[in-house]
Motif scaffolding. Structure first.
Motif, PDB file in Angstrom:
ATOM      1  N   ARG A 181      -5.086  38.868  24.231  1.00  0.00           N
ATOM      2  CA  ARG A 181      -5.514  39.123  22.852  1.00  0.00           C
ATOM      3  C   ARG A 181      -5.039  40.489  22.383  1.00  0.00           C
ATOM      4  NH1 ARG A 181     -11.839  39.385  20.806  1.00  0.00           N
ATOM      5  NH2 ARG A 181     -11.371  39.808  18.583  1.00  0.00           N
ATOM      6  N   ARG A 219      -5.434  22.382  19.824  1.00  0.00           N
ATOM      7  CA  ARG A 219      -5.970  21.836  18.583  1.00  0.00           C
ATOM      8  C   ARG A 219      -6.977  20.739  18.901  1.00  0.00           C
ATOM      9  NH1 ARG A 219      -3.057  16.976  17.793  1.00  0.00           N
ATOM     10  NH2 ARG A 219      -1.189  16.856  19.106  1.00  0.00           N
ATOM     11  N   ASP A 262      -0.903  27.216  13.041  1.00  0.00           N
ATOM     12  CA  ASP A 262      -1.957  27.638  13.968  1.00  0.00           C
ATOM     13  C   ASP A 262      -3.239  27.958  13.224  1.00  0.00           C
ATOM     14  OD1 ASP A 262      -2.729  28.514  16.740  1.00  0.00           O
ATOM     15  OD2 ASP A 262      -2.972  30.422  15.684  1.00  0.00           O
ATOM     16  N   ASN A 263      -3.098  28.560  12.051  1.00  0.00           N
ATOM     17  CA  ASN A 263      -4.275  28.874  11.247  1.00  0.00           C
ATOM     18  C   ASN A 263      -4.982  27.580  10.807  1.00  0.00           C
ATOM     19  OD1 ASN A 263      -5.620  31.260   9.846  1.00  0.00           O
ATOM     20  ND2 ASN A 263      -5.345  29.849   8.136  1.00  0.00           N
ATOM     21  N   LYS A 307      -6.935  26.175  13.734  1.00  0.00           N
ATOM     22  CA  LYS A 307      -8.151  26.929  14.061  1.00  0.00           C
ATOM     23  C   LYS A 307      -9.302  26.564  13.141  1.00  0.00           C
ATOM     24  CE  LYS A 307      -5.768  31.035  15.863  1.00  0.00           C
ATOM     25  NZ  LYS A 307      -5.464  32.478  15.586  1.00  0.00           N
ATOM     26  N   TYR A 308      -8.999  26.351  11.867  1.00  0.00           N
ATOM     27  CA  TYR A 308     -10.071  26.112  10.895  1.00  0.00           C
ATOM     28  C   TYR A 308     -10.251  24.618  10.566  1.00  0.00           C
ATOM     29  CZ  TYR A 308     -10.202  31.127  10.184  1.00  0.00           C
ATOM     30  OH  TYR A 308     -10.337  32.472  10.379  1.00  0.00           O
ATOM     31  N   ARG A 360     -10.903  38.311   7.341  1.00  0.00           N
ATOM     32  CA  ARG A 360     -11.283  37.033   7.954  1.00  0.00           C
ATOM     33  C   ARG A 360     -12.178  36.289   6.973  1.00  0.00           C
ATOM     34  NH1 ARG A 360     -11.186  37.139  13.517  1.00  0.00           N
ATOM     35  NH2 ARG A 360     -11.665  34.932  13.360  1.00  0.00           N
ATOM     36  N   THR A 362     -14.212  32.266  14.776  1.00  0.00           N
ATOM     37  CA  THR A 362     -12.920  31.638  15.011  1.00  0.00           C
ATOM     38  C   THR A 362     -11.995  32.667  15.624  1.00  0.00           C
ATOM     39  OG1 THR A 362     -13.262  30.227  13.079  1.00  0.00           O
ATOM     40  CG2 THR A 362     -11.018  30.403  13.944  1.00  0.00           C
ATOM     41  N   GLU A 363     -11.250  32.232  16.649  1.00  0.00           N
ATOM     42  CA  GLU A 363     -10.368  33.164  17.334  1.00  0.00           C
ATOM     43  C   GLU A 363      -9.310  33.685  16.371  1.00  0.00           C
ATOM     44  OE1 GLU A 363      -7.311  33.258  21.168  1.00  0.00           O
ATOM     45  OE2 GLU A 363      -8.313  31.398  20.561  1.00  0.00           O
ATOM     46  N   GLY A 364      -9.010  34.965  16.459  1.00  0.00           N
ATOM     47  CA  GLY A 364      -7.989  35.574  15.611  1.00  0.00           C
ATOM     48  C   GLY A 364      -8.366  37.002  15.256  1.00  0.00           C
TER      49      GLY A 364
END
Length: 482
Positions: free
Chosen positions: A305, A348, A381-382, A385-386, A428, A436-438
Motif C-alpha cells: 500500500r 472483483r 479498478d475504481n 471497488k465501488y 474519497r 473501501t481500499e484506496g
C-alpha cells in the motif's frame, strides 16, 4: 522637485522666451517704423534747405520747415571757415543750438544721431555740404532735427506694456499651468497610493478609478489595473497552491500514518513473541507460527500500500513539474482488447462485461499507450471497488471527431455534490477512510493523463444506482506512417 513642478517650470520658461522674443519683435517693428519715417523725412528735408542768395549777418536758412500733424523740423548750418552758425528761425525763437562736430571728424560723424537738449529728445541728421560764399567754396555742416518726445513716450509706454503684459501672462500661465499639471498628474497620485497599499498590505482587489480620456495617463492606469488583476490572480493561485500543498502534506501524512502504525505494531508483536522464552510462552508453537505468518502478511500488505502511495505521489509530482510524455498514433482496438483482457484478472465481485470492440478497428488517437492503459485501469479498478454486486461494463461510442471510452457500473454511486471533488487529490467519496481500499489519488492521476492527451471526462452518477465515466479523446484521422 516634483514632475508637475518641473513640467510647469519648463512650460513657463519656454513661454517666457517666446514672450520675450515676441515683445522684442513688436518693439523693434514699431521702433523701425516710427524712426524710419522720421529719418526719411529728415533726409528729404535736408536736400531742400538752401541758403539765401548771398550771405550777410542777417541771412537765414529757408524754408522754415514744418511737418505734418504739427511736428516742426529744426535746421542749422555751420560754416567752418567763417566760424558762422546759421540757425532756422524756430531755433532762434526757443534759443536752441545743436552741438557742432569738429571739422576733422565730420566725415565719420555724418548720419543720424539722437541727442537731448534741455531734457528734450531730438533725432538729428547731419551731413557735410559745400556752400558758395562770395564766389568762394567753403565747407559747412548741415544739421536737420526733429523733436521725438512723442515717439520716445510712445516707445517707453509700449515697452512698459510689453514687459508688464509678458510678466502678467507668464504669471497667469505659471499659475494655471501648475493647476492643470496638478489636475493632470493627480491620477499618478492614485497609482502611488495603490502601490503603497499593495506594499503595506495584501489586498490586491483594489483598482484605480479613472474616468478621464484615454491618453498616456489613461493607458498607464489601465496597464496598472491589468497588472493588479494579474497579480491578484497570481497571488490567489499561489494561496491556493499553498493550501493544496498543506492539504496534500496533511493527507499524505494521514495515509502514511496508518500503514506505518500497522507495520510498527506487527513488528513490536513479532519482537515480543520471538524474545519470549519457551517456558514463558502460553501459546503453542503452531499458534506462534500462525501469528507470525499473519503479522508478516499484514506488514507485506501495508508495504504494498505504501509503495502504491509513493508511486502515485511520484506521478502527481511529475505532473506538477509540467513533465510530459512522448506521444504517437495508438490503435484503439488492440489497446482496448488488451485492457479488457487484463481487467478480467483484477480482484472483483461484480460481473465484467465488454462491449463490441470491432467498431474501433482502424481508429487511432495520438497518445502514449502505457499512460492510456494506466488511466483506463484506474477507472476500471475504481468501478470494481465501488460495485460490491452488479456489473461493470466497458465499451466505446463516437461523436463527431471524438471517441468516448465508456466505463459503467451498477455500484453504490455518488451524490451529485461530490462529483466536482472526485478528481481532487486524496478525496474519497465514502465518508470514512478505509471502508473501501484506496488512497484517493487514482482519479487525480487519471485526470492529468486525460488533460495531457487533450481529452475530457464526463461523469454521470446517482446515489445507489451506479456511476458512468465517459473519457472523450480526439480521433486521429490520418493513418499512421508505416
Amino acid at each position: 522637485m516634483s514632475i508637475r513642478l518641473r513640467l510647469t517650470a519648463w512650460y513657463s520658461g519656454i513661454l517666457a522666451i517666446m514672450l520675450l522674443a515676441l515683445s522684442a519683435l513688436i518693439y523693434g517693428f514699431v521702433y523701425i517704423n516710427t524712426y524710419g519715417d522720421l529719418k526719411d523725412r529728415l533726409k528729404e528735408q535736408s536736400n531742400q534747405v538752401q541758403l539765401k542768395t548771398g550771405l550777410n549777418y542777417d541771412g537765414t536758412l529757408q524754408p522754415i520747415l514744418g511737418g505734418p500733424a504739427g511736428q516742426s523740423l529744426f535746421a542749422q548750418m555751420y560754416i567752418y571757415d567763417l566760424n558762422k552758425l546759421i540757425p532756422s528761425p524756430n531755433m532762434t525763437e526757443i534759443n536752441l543750438e545743436f552741438k557742432i562736430p569738429a571739422k576733422e571728424s565730420l566725415n565719420s560723424q555724418q548720419g543720424f544721431q539722437q541727442a537731448s537738449y534741455g531734457g528734450n529728445p531730438f533725432l538729428i541728421y547731419q551731413k557735410a555740404v559745400p556752400v558758395n560764399v562770395n564766389n568762394s567754396s567753403m565747407l559747412a555742416v548741415l544739421q536737420v532735427a526733429v523733436y521725438t518726445g512723442e515717439q520716445v513716450t510712445l516707445l517707453n509706454r509700449l515697452k512698459n506694456i510689453l514687459l508688464a503684459g509678458s510678466f502678467a501672462t507668464l504669471l497667469a500661465a505659471f499659475t494655471f499651468g501648475l493647476f492643470l499639471a496638478r489636475k493632470a498628474m493627480s491620477p499618478i497620485g492614485k497609482v502611488i497610493e495603490a502601490a503603497n497599499g499593495i506594499q503595506t498590505g495584501t489586498d490586491l482587489s483594489s483598482r484605480i478609478e479613472y474616468d478621464g480620456p484615454q491618453d498616456e495617463i489613461g493607458r498607464l492606469i489601465d496597464t496598472v489595473n491589468n497588472m493588479l488583476g494579474r497579480m491578484e490572480g497570481f497571488y490567489t493561485g499561489l494561496e491556493e497552491a499553498y493550501a493544496t500543498q498543506r492539504r496534500f502534506v496533511s493527507d499524505a501524512s494521514h495515509e502514511l500514518r496508518t500503514p506505518l502504525t500497522t507495520i510498527r505494531g506487527n513488528i513490536d508483536l513479532l519482537q515480543k513473541i520471538w524474545e519470549m522464552e519457551p517456558d514463558d510462552s502460553r501459546m503453542t508453537e503452531a499458534e506462534i507460527r500462525q501469528l507470525s505468518i499473519e503479522s508478516v502478511k499484514d506488514i507485506a500488505d501495508e508495504s504494498k500500500r505504501m509503495s502504491r502511495l509513493v508511486a502515485d505521489m511520484l506521478s502527481l509530482a511529475r505532473a506538477d513539474t509540467g513533465r510530459t510524455f512522448d506521444i504517437e498514433p495508438v490503435a484503439l482496438e488492440p489497446m482496448m482488447t488488451e485492457v479488457a483482457r487484463r481487467a478480467s484478472f483484477l480482484p472483483r465481485q461484480a460481473e465484467w462485461s465488454v462491449g463490441e470492440m470491432g467498431q474501433l478497428n482502424g481508429k487511432y488517437i495520438l497518445g502514449n499507450k502505457d499512460y492510456l492503459q494506466q488511466m483506463l485501469f484506474i477507472f476500471i479498478d475504481n468501478a470494481f471497488k465501488y460495485t460490491p454486486a452488479g456489473e461493470v461494463t466497458l465499451d466505446a461510442v463516437f461523436y463527431q471527431n471524438q471517441v468516448g471510452i465508456r466505463i459503467s457500473d451498477t455500484g453504490i454511486g455518488m451524490d451529485k455534490d461530490e462529483v466536482p471533488h472526485i478528481f481532487d487529490r486524496f478525496y474519497r467519496a465514502d465518508e470514512s477512510r478505509g471502508i473501501t481500499e484506496g488512497i484517493g489519488l487514482g482519479l487525480s492521476i487519471a485526470k492529468w493523463i486525460i488533460d495531457e492527451h487533450g481529452g475530457s471526462v464526463e461523469v454521470v452518477t446517482r446515489q445507489g444506482e451506479g456511476t458512468t465515466f465517459v473519457i472523450w479523446m480526439p480521433l486521429l484521422f490520418a493513418p499512421p506512417l508505416e
